[in-house]
Enzyme design. Structure first.
Site, PDB file in Angstrom:
ATOM      1  N   GLU A   1     -12.455  -2.103  11.916  1.00  0.00           N
ATOM      2  CA  GLU A   1     -12.647  -1.371  10.539  1.00  0.00           C
ATOM      3  C   GLU A   1     -13.606  -1.974   9.781  1.00  0.00           C
ATOM      4  OE1 GLU A   1      -8.921  -1.884   8.424  1.00  0.00           O
ATOM      5  OE2 GLU A   1      -9.489  -0.865   6.739  1.00  0.00           O
TER       6      GLU A   1
ATOM      7  N   GLU B   1       0.630  -1.194   0.041  1.00  0.00           N
ATOM      8  CA  GLU B   1      -0.222  -0.213   0.171  1.00  0.00           C
ATOM      9  C   GLU B   1       0.750   1.131   0.106  1.00  0.00           C
ATOM     10  OE1 GLU B   1      -2.765  -0.759   3.364  1.00  0.00           O
ATOM     11  OE2 GLU B   1      -4.246  -1.830   1.898  1.00  0.00           O
TER      12      GLU B   1
ATOM     13  N   ASP C   1      -8.408  -8.865   3.736  1.00  0.00           N
ATOM     14  CA  ASP C   1      -8.059  -7.780   4.819  1.00  0.00           C
ATOM     15  C   ASP C   1      -8.994  -7.867   5.802  1.00  0.00           C
ATOM     16  OD1 ASP C   1      -7.044  -5.644   6.052  1.00  0.00           O
ATOM     17  OD2 ASP C   1      -7.605  -4.222   4.431  1.00  0.00           O
TER      18      ASP C   1
HETATM   19  O1  GCW Z   1      -7.145  -2.883   6.080  1.00  0.00           O
HETATM   20  C1  GCW Z   1      -6.159  -1.916   5.525  1.00  0.00           C
HETATM   21  C2  GCW Z   1      -6.408  -0.719   6.056  1.00  0.00           C
HETATM   22  C3  GCW Z   1      -5.150   0.308   6.447  1.00  0.00           C
HETATM   23  C4  GCW Z   1      -4.155  -0.575   7.093  1.00  0.00           C
HETATM   24  C5  GCW Z   1      -3.615  -1.631   6.077  1.00  0.00           C
HETATM   25  C6  GCW Z   1      -2.744  -2.588   7.020  1.00  0.00           C
HETATM   26  C7  GCW Z   1      -2.304   0.367   8.518  1.00  0.00           C
HETATM   27  O2  GCW Z   1      -7.299   0.061   5.628  1.00  0.00           O
HETATM   28  O3  GCW Z   1      -5.496   1.287   7.097  1.00  0.00           O
HETATM   29  O4  GCW Z   1      -2.990   0.176   7.154  1.00  0.00           O
HETATM   30  O5  GCW Z   1      -4.808  -2.811   6.012  1.00  0.00           O
HETATM   31  O6  GCW Z   1      -2.904  -3.681   7.431  1.00  0.00           O
HETATM   32  O7  GCW Z   1      -1.537  -2.234   6.649  1.00  0.00           O
END
Ligand code: GCW
Length: 710
Positions: A405, A303, A377
């Site tokens: 989340e 990311e 995720d």
């Molecule tokens: O789920 C995603 C989140 C990000 C997070 C990423 C991760 C810290 O939306 O906010 O970043 O995973 O786990 O690295």
């Protein structure tokens, strides 16, 4: 405020005085702001139990006088005086004619330093452990037992953690915000540290120690290099100095490009000698400031974060460079496997396996690869990550997300122990039947020398720590499972309810039932049958129609793949073939739509709308059934919660009640969004037993757009 005049008047009227005294008493007994978590130590109402404890605990003695054992003693004294109303003296030597608690370090019989045994001998309660931390865990175990008002004889036994590193990962930023945090801002007041330390840091450490957590990563994995400056290391050291007293080691997330951004080097290439020296020097500095520093957590080439691949190197090259710097100090590198490329042809599901499995055996000894429970995720339900079981030569740690989340932030009540447990109990079949994820993570399947379980923290500056009062249970359950993954979600819930909410057996059962069903209810209205929704703007509002983004896997349509024929992501051989990454029965069961359990169906198959399922309904009808039943079940949660009102603290009761009201409204929102959107593809009516949504798809979209306005 009561006026003097009023007090004066009441003084002449004893009836009023009595009422005032009564109200004051109620105020102490009730009005619970949630700050004390599961460590309330309230006076035991049952006189027989109280008396029994008073007789059994006349003194405390300890053979260890260090800070950690000191906190064990302090906790026992505070706990017992709260529970029994009697103060208990700390004595140098056990009193011959009285019963008491004795804490003793005894390396014999303790498999690991953190384990402990509790025995009753000559009327004394003896807690032995191989280390001061073990004494602390044993003391908290005793208190947990007594807080449930259980007979003392039943406390006897030994307990050893199944996982060595039981950690919280805080996604906290230097300016005080928390990525994906829903309970206020960061607990760490960086601008006050290191001179000023909030007393809350002690309570944070106590709470963690009480459930066996022994490590904390204090900053976000999307890491600012600022944490590696001397100024910030001093601040981190102040926190570490407090946490250490509770057996907790402090770790930092590091920014892989720090040699460039902070050190002014031309590169952060892990094979560059200057870069390696920079890290080695930095690590030396860290250990000078924090002698028991735990190590680094790293999010690299994920990311947008920098990493070794920026220089044509591998994850192993990056991890090993840091590992070498940390090795002589006993520090570890926890390298995250959360990676996926912006490849329009790829299936994100497969990415972590594809990048990491080829590196098995190439990581240094003090590296742990930390894997999210599922391949995508932290979705409301995911199959276990196929990395588990497929890296026998690399210790794999588990990463769960406690902060909600994708589980309704701090508004929706979702007890997560079933999420954790479902993954741990999954059988990978890599070494035949019984090769569970739990056995991968606890190291027993592949003899990992290092084991780790991490939870992305759900704590924040809110007075009750977690925003939703019931989300405290997720923190609690994580710690208890990291210590002992064989505990059931039911056992943990009931324990937590007694410690936190009520002792009334009927109400314990009622709240526990809400908790056990809460996750399935959420999945029902949110992502039934294996739907997922990782990329939508807010991670909160429903946006199944979202189809535009800079990359395909950052849209909702990428995941659900709704079209005129059906719904779901084909991951069989005719599709992305992600199922190839699984072994044995796990793969066999999932790859056939007729045997694939319904909760996972759309994770692996593109199913025709009219396909009859095992329930007798076709796909469309089954979806409607789940969306509607899920949303309606929130009404059931509300009714059950109302039933327990008399035995719950009024402040907590009201808090949860209002959140449930919002949860219901939003469950309908989710239901309507999905049903109306999917109907445009399925072209079937909503079954007559359900009331059609009262709004149009356009209206739902408008309400979501309004929610998303920045
Ligand atoms: O789920 C995603 C989140 C990000 C997070 C990423 C991760 C810290 O939306 O906010 O970043 O995973 O786990 O690295």
């Amino acid at each position: 405020m009561l006026s003097v005049k009023f007090l004066f008047r009441t003084a002449k009227n004893p009836g009023w005085l009595l009422l005032l005294a009564f109200l004051a008493a109620c105020k102490t007994a009730y009005a619970d702001d949630g700050y004390r978590l599961w460590l309330k130590y309230e006076l035991i109402g049952n006189a027989a139990v109280r008396e029994d404890y008073i007789k059994s605990f006349r003194f405390i003695a300890t053979t260890d006088t260090g800070a950690v054992a000191g906190h064990a003693v302090q906790e026992l004294r505070a706990g017992l005086s709260g529970l029994t109303g009697k103060q208990i003296p700390l004595v140098k030597t056990p009193e011959p004619n009285a019963k008491g608690i004795i804490l003793a370090i005894s390396p014999r019989g303790q498999a690991s330093g953190d384990g402990f045994a509790i025995n009753l001998q000559a009327g004394n309660t003896i807690i032995t452990a191989g280390s001061p931390a073990g004494l602390l865990y044993g003391s908290f175990a005793l208190l947990r037992h007594l807080q449930q008002h259980l007979p003392l004889e039943k406390v006897v036994g030994e307990s050893h953690p199944k996982v060595q590193l039981r950690m919280l990962n805080h996604w906290d930023n230097p300016e005080g915000t928390i990525e994906r945090g829903y309970a206020g801002s960061s607990l760490w007041k960086w601008y006050e540290l290191p001179e000023t330390t909030d007393p809350r840091y002690y309570d944070y450490a106590r709470a963690n120690a009480s459930i066996g957590i022994n490590g904390t990563v204090v900053n976000n994995v999307n890491a600012s290099a600022r944490f590696l400056t001397t100024e910030y290391l001093q601040k981190v050291a102040a926190l570490a100095g407090i946490f250490r007293q509770y057996g907790i080691k402090t770790y930092l997330s590091v920014h892989f490009a720090a040699p460039k951004t902070l050190g002014g080097l031309k590169t952060s290439d892990p094979l560059d000698p200057e870069v390696r020296k920079w890290w080695a020097d930095k690590v030396k500095e860290i250990y000078r400031i924090i002698p028991d520093f735990g190590g680094f957590l790293v999010k690299a080439n994920s990311e947008g974060e920098p990493g070794p691949q920026d220089y044509g190197r591998t994850h192993a090259d990056g991890a090993n460079m840091l590992a070498q710097a940390l090795e002589s100090f006993g520090g570890v590198v926890i390298w995250r496997a959360f990676v996926y490329k912006a490849d329009p042809a790829a299936d994100r599901f497969k990415a972590a396996y594809e990048e990491f499995v080829p590196l098995d055996g190439r990581f240094a000894k003090n590296v742990i690869v930390q894997v999210k429970n599922g391949p995508i995720d932290f979705q409301p339900r995911e199959p276990f990550s196929p990395l588990f079981g497929n890296m026998p030569k690399t210790p794999l740690g588990m990463e769960y997300q406690l902060t909600q989340e994708y589980l309704g932030f701090a508004t929706h009540w979702v007890y997560e122990a079933p999420v954790f447990k479902e993954c741990l109990d999954s059988d990978t079949y890599v070494n035949g039947k019984g090769s569970t994820v739990a056995r991968v993570v606890d190291g027993s399947l592949h003899n990992y020398p290092l084991t780790c379980m991490a939870g992305v923290a759900n704590t924040g500056s809110d007075r009750n720590w977690t925003g939703h009062p019931m989300a405290q249970a997720n923190w609690y359950a994580f710690g208890r499972l990291a210590w002992n993954h064989t505990l059931s979600p039911e056992t943990i819930a009931e324990e937590w309810i007694r410690l936190t909410l009520t002792h009334r057996a009927e109400d314990v059962a009622t709240v526990s039932e809400i908790m056990q069903r809460s996750r399935e209810i959420y999945v029902g209205y949110n992502t039934p049958l294996g739907l997922s929704r990782p990329w939508t703007g807010s991670h909160y509002a429903p946006e199944p129609w979202q189809n535009r983004s800079s990359r395909p896997d950052w849209t909702a349509v990428y995941y659900h793949r709704a079209d005129s024929l059906g719904l779901g992501f084909d991951r069989t051989a005719s599709g992305s073939n992600a199922l190839q990454q699984y072994s044995g029965r796990a793969r066999e069961v999932w790859q056939d739509p007729r045997t694939c359990p319904l909760p996972y169906l759309l994770w692996f198959h593109h199913v025709p709308w009219t396909q009859k399922l095992g329930t007798g309904r076709n796909l469309w009808e089954e979806l409607c059934n789940r969306f509607y039943t899920g949303a309606d079940s929130v009404l059931w949660m509300q009714r059950q919660w109302t039933r327990v009102q008399p035995s719950i603290d009024p402040e907590i009761f009201a808090n949860v009640k209002t959140r449930l009201a919002k949860q219901y409204r939003e469950a309908i929102w989710w239901r309507d969004a999905w049903v109306l959107y999917l109907q445009t593809f399925a072209r079937q009516p909503v079954p007559a037993i359900y009331a059609r949504p009262t709004r149009t798809l356009e209206e739902v979209r408008k309400s979501v757009n309004a929610y998303l306005i920045r």
